[in-house]
Motif scaffolding. Sequence first.
Motif, mmCIF file in Angstrom:
data_model
loop_
_atom_site.group_PDB
_atom_site.id
_atom_site.type_symbol
_atom_site.label_atom_id
_atom_site.label_comp_id
_atom_site.label_asym_id
_atom_site.label_seq_id
_atom_site.Cartn_x
_atom_site.Cartn_y
_atom_site.Cartn_z
ATOM 1 N N VAL A 198 35.146 44.605 50.773
ATOM 2 C CA VAL A 198 35.290 45.176 49.428
ATOM 3 C C VAL A 198 34.443 44.381 48.439
ATOM 4 N N ALA A 199 34.510 43.053 48.518
ATOM 5 C CA ALA A 199 33.703 42.209 47.619
ATOM 6 C C ALA A 199 32.211 42.481 47.821
ATOM 7 N N LEU A 200 31.787 42.609 49.060
ATOM 8 C CA LEU A 200 30.379 42.867 49.359
ATOM 9 C C LEU A 200 29.931 44.222 48.805
ATOM 10 N N PHE A 201 30.725 45.256 49.027
ATOM 11 C CA PHE A 201 30.366 46.577 48.518
ATOM 12 C C PHE A 201 30.269 46.575 46.992
ATOM 13 N N GLY B 83 49.432 32.586 51.077
ATOM 14 C CA GLY B 83 50.242 33.689 50.578
ATOM 15 C C GLY B 83 50.025 33.958 49.100
ATOM 16 N N ASP B 84 48.845 33.629 48.613
ATOM 17 C CA ASP B 84 48.526 33.707 47.189
ATOM 18 C C ASP B 84 48.050 35.112 46.807
ATOM 19 N N VAL B 85 48.983 36.023 46.680
ATOM 20 C CA VAL B 85 48.683 37.422 46.369
ATOM 21 C C VAL B 85 47.981 37.525 45.016
ATOM 22 N N ALA B 86 48.455 36.793 44.027
ATOM 23 C CA ALA B 86 47.878 36.863 42.677
ATOM 24 C C ALA B 86 46.409 36.451 42.671
ATOM 25 N N MET B 87 46.056 35.419 43.391
ATOM 26 C CA MET B 87 44.659 34.973 43.411
ATOM 27 C C MET B 87 43.782 35.948 44.197
ATOM 28 N N ILE C 297 39.507 39.972 43.859
ATOM 29 C CA ILE C 297 39.066 41.351 44.115
ATOM 30 C C ILE C 297 38.876 42.093 42.795
ATOM 31 N N ASN C 298 39.723 41.824 41.821
ATOM 32 C CA ASN C 298 39.563 42.473 40.522
ATOM 33 C C ASN C 298 38.229 42.087 39.873
ATOM 34 N N GLU C 299 37.800 40.839 40.028
ATOM 35 C CA GLU C 299 36.486 40.433 39.522
ATOM 36 C C GLU C 299 35.397 41.329 40.116
ATOM 37 N N CYS C 300 35.506 41.566 41.406
ATOM 38 C CA CYS C 300 34.521 42.398 42.098
ATOM 39 C C CYS C 300 34.626 43.858 41.661
ATOM 40 N N LEU C 301 35.847 44.354 41.541
ATOM 41 C CA LEU C 301 36.041 45.741 41.131
ATOM 42 C C LEU C 301 35.508 45.987 39.719
ATOM 43 N N LEU C 302 35.628 45.004 38.846
ATOM 44 C CA LEU C 302 35.078 45.147 37.490
ATOM 45 C C LEU C 302 33.559 45.252 37.524
ATOM 46 N N LEU C 303 32.923 44.495 38.420
ATOM 47 C CA LEU C 303 31.470 44.614 38.595
ATOM 48 C C LEU C 303 31.100 46.026 39.046
ATOM 49 N N THR D 199 44.882 51.180 41.888
ATOM 50 C CA THR D 199 46.157 50.986 41.192
ATOM 51 C C THR D 199 47.211 50.347 42.085
ATOM 52 N N GLU D 200 47.386 50.870 43.284
ATOM 53 C CA GLU D 200 48.398 50.320 44.197
ATOM 54 C C GLU D 200 48.069 48.887 44.618
ATOM 55 N N PHE D 201 46.776 48.577 44.748
ATOM 56 C CA PHE D 201 46.380 47.220 45.108
ATOM 57 C C PHE D 201 46.827 46.237 44.034
ATOM 58 N N HIS D 202 46.626 46.602 42.784
ATOM 59 C CA HIS D 202 47.005 45.727 41.676
ATOM 60 C C HIS D 202 48.520 45.597 41.538
ATOM 61 N N ALA D 203 49.255 46.616 41.974
ATOM 62 C CA ALA D 203 50.709 46.597 41.872
ATOM 63 C C ALA D 203 51.383 45.865 43.039
ATOM 64 N N ALA D 204 50.648 45.608 44.107
ATOM 65 C CA ALA D 204 51.225 44.973 45.295
ATOM 66 C C ALA D 204 51.753 43.574 44.960
#
Length: 109
Positions: A8-11, A47-51, A56-62, A83-88
């Motif tokens: 995902v980061a690469l794409f 187990g650092d879900v928030a990080m 991934i959010n940094e990448c998605l914003l790009l 949306t579901e990824f961010h809510a997990a």
Amino acid sequence: MKSALETVALFCHKLAYETEDQSPILRDDLMMSDYQRDVFELLIARGDVAMIQHKINECLLLALDAMGGAEKPLGRELQRVSTEFHAAQTLDSLEPPLQVIKGYLRAVV
């Protein structure tokens, strides 16, 4: 899951930075250093879900910016599928929406 996170980061980076007149962005490129499989492996082990979501959010914003923003159809769809990824809240609940994001980005790239 670490492979899917890296993909995902690469794409996202490909959408944001890759142009037709240059060589393709690869997993071992310098811009990918903070998003490599071993980085995600460490975050998963902790187990650092928030990080994980933050990285991934940094990448998605790009990618969102490269798609023309949330006002454009591709950007709206990217926001919808993420949306579901961010809510997990657990590692197990990250995997299914991550696969959806990966599939969407694969189709766009």
